[in-house]
Design a protein around this motif. Structure first.
Motif, PDB file in Angstrom:
ATOM      1  N   THR A  13      25.879 -73.995 -31.942  1.00 24.89           N
ATOM      2  CA  THR A  13      25.483 -74.072 -30.538  1.00 24.89           C
ATOM      3  C   THR A  13      24.219 -73.241 -30.372  1.00 24.89           C
ATOM      4  OG1 THR A  13      27.768 -74.319 -29.838  1.00 24.89           O
ATOM      5  CG2 THR A  13      26.199 -73.609 -28.163  1.00 24.89           C
ATOM      6  N   PRO A  15      21.914 -71.617 -27.690  1.00 26.82           N
ATOM      7  CA  PRO A  15      21.774 -71.274 -26.273  1.00 26.82           C
ATOM      8  C   PRO A  15      20.394 -71.609 -25.705  1.00 26.82           C
ATOM      9  CG  PRO A  15      22.821 -69.487 -27.463  1.00 26.82           C
ATOM     10  CD  PRO A  15      22.354 -70.482 -28.486  1.00 26.82           C
ATOM     11  N   GLU A  16      19.360 -71.409 -26.495  1.00 31.02           N
ATOM     12  CA  GLU A  16      17.996 -71.669 -26.047  1.00 31.02           C
ATOM     13  C   GLU A  16      17.774 -73.143 -25.675  1.00 31.02           C
ATOM     14  OE1 GLU A  16      14.077 -69.787 -27.527  1.00 31.02           O
ATOM     15  OE2 GLU A  16      14.554 -71.437 -28.888  1.00 31.02           O
ATOM     16  N   ASN A  19      22.645 -74.556 -24.591  1.00 32.49           N
ATOM     17  CA  ASN A  19      23.947 -74.545 -25.267  1.00 32.49           C
ATOM     18  C   ASN A  19      24.267 -75.857 -25.974  1.00 32.49           C
ATOM     19  OD1 ASN A  19      24.678 -71.872 -24.778  1.00 32.49           O
ATOM     20  ND2 ASN A  19      25.344 -72.396 -22.712  1.00 32.49           N
ATOM     21  N   ARG A  20      23.230 -76.492 -26.458  1.00 32.91           N
ATOM     22  CA  ARG A  20      23.389 -77.758 -27.174  1.00 32.91           C
ATOM     23  C   ARG A  20      24.057 -77.528 -28.528  1.00 32.91           C
ATOM     24  NH1 ARG A  20      18.593 -82.005 -28.706  1.00 32.91           N
ATOM     25  NH2 ARG A  20      19.873 -83.279 -30.049  1.00 32.91           N
TER      26      ARG A  20
END
Length: 76
Positions: A13, A15-16, A19-20
């Motif tokens: 994951t 976050p930048e 949260n992909r």
């Protein structure tokens, strides 16, 4: 936007990227100014497409002729 490939072994994951969840061998777009933050981790990220408009860091650090003249006049 620049592009990088995630080459880690497990999904991660990021976050930048909102949260992909990025899967192994997946190519993702990252902000141009953050490209170096990914490719400096060669065990998990591979550069695919570098930023187009970003100047190399070395070019940004070169002193201008005026700066060179000012520093050389102070040395004597």
């Amino acid at each position: 936007m620049a592009r990088v490939r995630y080459i880690g072994a497990e999904p991660v994951t990021v976050p930048e990227l909102g949260n992909r969840l990025v899967q192994p061998d997946e190519i993702v777009e990252v902000p141009d100014q953050r490209f170096d933050g990914y490719v400096c981790q060669p065990a998990v990220w591979e550069g695919i497409e570098e930023p187009k408009d970003e100047k190399p860091a070395a070019a940004l650090k070169k002193p201008t002729p005026a700066a060179k003249a000012a520093s050389s006049s102070k040395e004597g």
